[in-house]
Motif scaffolding. Structure first.
Motif, mmCIF file in Angstrom:
data_model
loop_
_atom_site.group_PDB
_atom_site.id
_atom_site.type_symbol
_atom_site.label_atom_id
_atom_site.label_comp_id
_atom_site.label_asym_id
_atom_site.label_seq_id
_atom_site.Cartn_x
_atom_site.Cartn_y
_atom_site.Cartn_z
ATOM 1 N N ALA A 119 1.147 -1.018 -0.341
ATOM 2 C CA ALA A 119 -0.069 -0.074 -0.268
ATOM 3 C C ALA A 119 1.197 1.171 -0.304
ATOM 4 C CB ALA A 119 -1.051 -0.104 1.007
ATOM 5 N N LEU A 120 2.051 1.108 0.718
ATOM 6 C CA LEU A 120 2.751 2.440 0.757
ATOM 7 C C LEU A 120 3.635 2.637 -0.346
ATOM 8 C CD1 LEU A 120 4.346 2.096 4.178
ATOM 9 C CD2 LEU A 120 1.829 3.270 3.480
ATOM 10 N N LEU A 121 3.805 1.689 -1.307
ATOM 11 C CA LEU A 121 4.862 1.768 -2.587
ATOM 12 C C LEU A 121 3.913 2.473 -3.597
ATOM 13 C CD1 LEU A 121 3.262 0.325 -5.201
ATOM 14 C CD2 LEU A 121 4.194 -1.081 -3.947
ATOM 15 N N VAL B 248 5.819 8.478 2.582
ATOM 16 C CA VAL B 248 6.675 6.869 3.258
ATOM 17 C C VAL B 248 6.448 7.468 5.110
ATOM 18 C CG1 VAL B 248 7.516 5.308 3.726
ATOM 19 C CG2 VAL B 248 6.697 5.914 0.919
ATOM 20 N N PRO B 249 7.404 8.075 5.371
ATOM 21 C CA PRO B 249 7.906 8.261 7.078
ATOM 22 C C PRO B 249 6.596 9.029 7.418
ATOM 23 C CG PRO B 249 9.500 9.518 5.589
ATOM 24 C CD PRO B 249 8.677 8.253 4.674
ATOM 25 N N VAL C 89 4.303 5.129 -8.499
ATOM 26 C CA VAL C 89 4.816 3.994 -7.327
ATOM 27 C C VAL C 89 6.302 4.779 -6.746
ATOM 28 C CG1 VAL C 89 4.162 1.930 -8.186
ATOM 29 C CG2 VAL C 89 6.246 2.202 -9.258
ATOM 30 N N SER C 90 6.210 4.065 -5.554
ATOM 31 C CA SER C 90 8.082 4.400 -4.650
ATOM 32 C C SER C 90 8.248 2.940 -4.125
ATOM 33 C CB SER C 90 7.614 5.489 -3.786
ATOM 34 O OG SER C 90 7.228 6.924 -4.691
ATOM 35 N N GLY C 91 9.804 3.180 -4.039
ATOM 36 C CA GLY C 91 10.190 2.225 -2.848
ATOM 37 C C GLY C 91 11.880 2.332 -2.828
ATOM 38 N N ALA D 232 4.900 -4.510 3.583
ATOM 39 C CA ALA D 232 5.249 -5.237 2.203
ATOM 40 C C ALA D 232 5.743 -4.257 1.078
ATOM 41 C CB ALA D 232 5.019 -5.973 1.479
ATOM 42 N N MET D 233 6.826 -3.800 0.686
ATOM 43 C CA MET D 233 7.790 -3.095 -0.417
ATOM 44 C C MET D 233 7.867 -4.269 -1.529
ATOM 45 S SD MET D 233 6.110 0.215 0.617
ATOM 46 C CE MET D 233 7.444 1.286 -0.300
#
Length: 211
Positions: free
Chosen positions: A114-116, A123-124, A163-165, A143-144
């Motif tokens: 979800a956070l991606l 994100v923080p 998206v981010s990673g 999960a990322m």
């Protein structure tokens, strides 16, 4: 956190049930969900962030005897989750609105991929918000996808999403700085069934909220 999710919900509305068809055999997600379900007392309150269709996580957690609240930005995904997991409670809600939603506190949180969907700058903040929704000692299954990208547009099942990673050492640091200790982790290569989605390296962190 910013509220601009232009196109993200629309993409998942269009994808609908094809998401589960494109991502079968979610062994890593099932294993992390099993850790969360088994580590908490029966009847615990668990938040499923970015619940999608409710499969497999919300169903797995409700089948284990827990009370699951799922949230997702996509109204189509929320409807699918309600149909697939009648024992859960699901809300169409932006992640940024969770802190003021009145839904907490929770004993556990599942946040699988979800956070991606957020820019890295958010994100923080999202992790600290989840920390605040958890009771002291509460658990987070996170999960990322391992990738050194920030708010990067990719083709995804005929749609475009951003998206981010993180690389794994950077992800560990961000998680710890948000107030979590890492109790366990796993990493596995995953090849989606759809050729429209590239193979990926999935990172799973089993975390506990520090008081």
């Amino acid at each position: 956190m910013a509220l601009d999710r232009a196109g993200q919900a629309d993409a998942f509305d269009a994808i609908g049930n094809r998401y589960d068809e494109a991502f079968p055999h979610k062994e890593g997600q099932l294993a992390s969900g099993h850790w969360l379900a088994a580590a908490l007392p029966p009847g615990s309150r668990i938040l499923d962030v970015g619940c999608g269709t409710g499969l497999p996580t919300a169903r797995q957690l409700t089948d284990s005897g827990h009370h699951v609240t799922g949230v997702d930005l996509s109204p189509v995904m929320v409807k699918l989750a309600r149909d697939n997991v009648p024992g859960g409670t699901f809300h169409q809600l932006d992640l940024a609105e969770l802190a003021d939603s009145g839904l907490g506190p929770f004993d556990g949180v599942a946040a699988f991929f979800a956070l991606l969907m957020l820019p890295r700058a958010e994100v923080p903040h999202a992790l600290r918000m989840l920390h605040g929704l958890l009771r002291p000692g509460g658990l987070l299954a996170l999960a990322m996808v391992e990738a050194d990208v920030d708010d990067f547009s990719i083709p995804f099942l005929g749609n475009a999403i951003r998206v981010s990673g993180y690389l794994r050492d950077d992800l560990r640091q961000v998680v710890r700085e948000a107030g979590f200790e890492i109790a366990g982790e796993d990493c596995l290569a995953y090849a989606p069934a759809s050729t429209d989605v590239a193979p990926e390296m999935q990172l799973f962190l089993n975390c506990r909220r520090r008081a």
